[in-house]
Design a protein around this motif. Structure first.
Motif, PDB file in Angstrom:
ATOM      1  N   THR A 231     -34.340 -27.274  -9.526  1.00 19.02           N
ATOM      2  CA  THR A 231     -34.892 -26.049  -8.946  1.00 19.02           C
ATOM      3  C   THR A 231     -34.292 -24.787  -9.552  1.00 19.02           C
ATOM      4  O   THR A 231     -35.008 -23.812  -9.824  1.00 19.02           O
ATOM      5  N   LEU A 232     -32.970 -24.793  -9.781  1.00 26.14           N
ATOM      6  CA  LEU A 232     -32.289 -23.606 -10.301  1.00 26.14           C
ATOM      7  C   LEU A 232     -31.678 -23.817 -11.680  1.00 26.14           C
ATOM      8  O   LEU A 232     -31.199 -22.873 -12.302  1.00 26.14           O
ATOM      9  N   ASP A 263     -22.630 -13.141 -10.051  1.00 26.32           N
ATOM     10  CA  ASP A 263     -23.730 -14.080  -9.860  1.00 26.32           C
ATOM     11  C   ASP A 263     -23.474 -14.857  -8.566  1.00 26.32           C
ATOM     12  O   ASP A 263     -22.453 -15.546  -8.434  1.00 26.32           O
ATOM     13  N   SER A 266     -27.676 -18.095  -6.522  1.00 28.78           N
ATOM     14  CA  SER A 266     -28.896 -18.352  -5.743  1.00 28.78           C
ATOM     15  C   SER A 266     -30.167 -18.308  -6.581  1.00 28.78           C
ATOM     16  O   SER A 266     -31.228 -18.756  -6.121  1.00 28.78           O
ATOM     17  N   LEU A 267     -30.089 -17.768  -7.799  1.00 30.22           N
ATOM     18  CA  LEU A 267     -31.286 -17.577  -8.605  1.00 30.22           C
ATOM     19  C   LEU A 267     -31.437 -18.657  -9.675  1.00 30.22           C
ATOM     20  O   LEU A 267     -30.442 -19.164 -10.204  1.00 30.22           O
ATOM     21  N   ASN A 268     -32.679 -18.971  -9.989  1.00 32.76           N
ATOM     22  CA  ASN A 268     -32.963 -19.820 -11.135  1.00 32.76           C
ATOM     23  C   ASN A 268     -32.423 -19.127 -12.392  1.00 32.76           C
ATOM     24  O   ASN A 268     -32.560 -17.907 -12.539  1.00 32.76           O
ATOM     25  N   PHE A 270     -33.460 -18.864 -15.218  1.00 29.26           N
ATOM     26  CA  PHE A 270     -34.472 -18.204 -16.045  1.00 29.26           C
ATOM     27  C   PHE A 270     -35.033 -16.959 -15.375  1.00 29.26           C
ATOM     28  O   PHE A 270     -35.876 -16.269 -15.963  1.00 29.26           O
ATOM     29  N   ASP A 271     -34.587 -16.666 -14.167  1.00 30.61           N
ATOM     30  CA  ASP A 271     -34.999 -15.439 -13.495  1.00 30.61           C
ATOM     31  C   ASP A 271     -34.468 -14.241 -14.281  1.00 30.61           C
ATOM     32  O   ASP A 271     -33.290 -14.190 -14.638  1.00 30.61           O
ATOM     33  N   GLU A 272     -35.327 -13.283 -14.563  1.00 32.29           N
ATOM     34  CA  GLU A 272     -34.940 -12.150 -15.397  1.00 32.29           C
ATOM     35  C   GLU A 272     -33.808 -11.335 -14.793  1.00 32.29           C
ATOM     36  O   GLU A 272     -33.109 -10.618 -15.511  1.00 32.29           O
ATOM     37  N   LYS A 273     -33.583 -11.456 -13.486  1.00 33.35           N
ATOM     38  CA  LYS A 273     -32.487 -10.708 -12.871  1.00 33.35           C
ATOM     39  C   LYS A 273     -31.127 -11.248 -13.304  1.00 33.35           C
ATOM     40  O   LYS A 273     -30.120 -10.521 -13.239  1.00 33.35           O
ATOM     41  N   ARG A 275     -30.927 -13.942 -16.053  1.00 35.16           N
ATOM     42  CA  ARG A 275     -31.009 -14.682 -17.316  1.00 35.16           C
ATOM     43  C   ARG A 275     -30.068 -14.080 -18.364  1.00 35.16           C
ATOM     44  O   ARG A 275     -30.056 -12.874 -18.591  1.00 35.16           O
ATOM     45  N   THR A 278     -25.646 -15.521 -16.288  1.00 40.61           N
ATOM     46  CA  THR A 278     -25.239 -16.412 -15.204  1.00 40.61           C
ATOM     47  C   THR A 278     -23.732 -16.662 -15.224  1.00 40.61           C
ATOM     48  O   THR A 278     -23.069 -16.490 -16.244  1.00 40.61           O
TER      49      THR A 278
END
Length: 289
Positions: A231-232, A263, A266-268, A270-273, A275, A278
């Motif tokens: 998922t992440l 970081d 919580s984010l994938n 590949f999320d632009e926030k 990427r 990480t």
């Protein structure tokens, strides 16, 4: 001579990083500055490519084993490196990673799923003509990844492509190091059909006594184990550590070169926030002997 070579290296890196920074700026929306992770993972803004070149020089000088800092600098400034890879240097910290991995001339190393070859190129330059870099592409992904590995083979005479199963990988000779960057978590995804315990056992068997197993991956939240690998695309570092130690490896050290405590996991990835920024752990394990 060393002072001259270092100054020459600095000027080369200033020119290359100036071009690379432009690529990074386009990709991330930055202006003239470069964002890097300082020791401990806090975000630092470097105002110029010249400042960053000096930071890399200092990192190589501070952490180099057995005086290999000049080799690391030369590998990083290799004109064969693509501009888009040079642009990623401020986020990937190649000098610190090479030093932490203890890469040395003559080493025989495997780069697992090398992709475009970011680390393969660096390893090739450092291990030199008496060394060998095996670009290992799993059979599961070789239809789309062999071409990239073959391009590395064509460009670097000491690089060899190897295909095989991850959980039964073998090489033509005992290795000094096996390296995985941002890949280990993927091998827990069911689609890879990989038995990770067997994979770690195969890595153990492929290494010389005293050989190094270097793992870089995206950190997951504490206690999540492998629940976020699909998922992440994250894995809990402590969980990975236990798995690798179960194969007989000794955990030796950790680098915070690419850590980012900002970081929250919580984010994938590949999320632009997040990427490219990480929170990542870098572990060095060693085969006893």
């Amino acid at each position: 001579m060393r002072a001259y070579r270092r100054k020459s290296w600095e000027m080369t890196m200033i020119k290359r990083l100036a071009a690379g920074a432009a690529v990074l700026a386009l990709a991330t929306g930055l202006s003239a500055c470069i964002i890097v992770s300082s020791d401990g993972g806090s975000r630092t803004v470097v105002k110029s490519a010249e400042d960053y070149a000096l930071m890399v020089d200092q990192a190589a000088a501070d952490a180099e084993p057995a005086g290999f800092g000049d080799l690391y600098r030369e590998a990083i400034s290799d004109p064969k490196r693509p501009a888009e890879e040079v642009a990623r240097d401020p986020l990937r910290h190649p000098a610190e990673i090479l030093a932490f991995a203890q890469v040395a001339p003559g080493d025989k190393v495997a780069d697992i799923r090398p992709g475009a070859g970011y680390f393969t190129r660096l390893f090739s330059d450092v291990v030199g003509p008496t060394g060998r870099v095996y670009a290992f592409v799993p059979e599961r992904t070789m239809a789309r990844e062999n071409a990239g590995a073959d391009a590395l083979v064509a460009a670097y005479s000491n690089v060899t492509r190897v295909n095989g199963l991850l959980d039964s990988m073998t090489y033509a000779e005992p290795l000094d190091m096996i390296f995985m960057s941002q890949e280990y978590h993927d091998f827990h995804i069911p689609g890879f059909n990989t038995d990770v315990a067997k994979m770690n056992a195969a890595v153990f068997a492929a290494l010389k006594p005293g050989g190094r197993y270097i793992l870089i991956d995206h950190e997951a939240a504490p206690g999540t184990g492998i629940s976020a690998v699909q998922t992440l695309h994250r894995i809990e570092g402590d969980y990975l550590k236990r798995e690798v130690e179960a194969a007989g490896f000794i955990y030796e050290d950790e680098s915070t070169a690419v850590a980012n405590p900002a970081d929250d996991h919580s984010l994938n990835v590949f999320d632009e926030k997040i990427r490219g920024k990480t929170d990542q752990f870098v572990y060095r394990f060693r085969k006893p002997g």
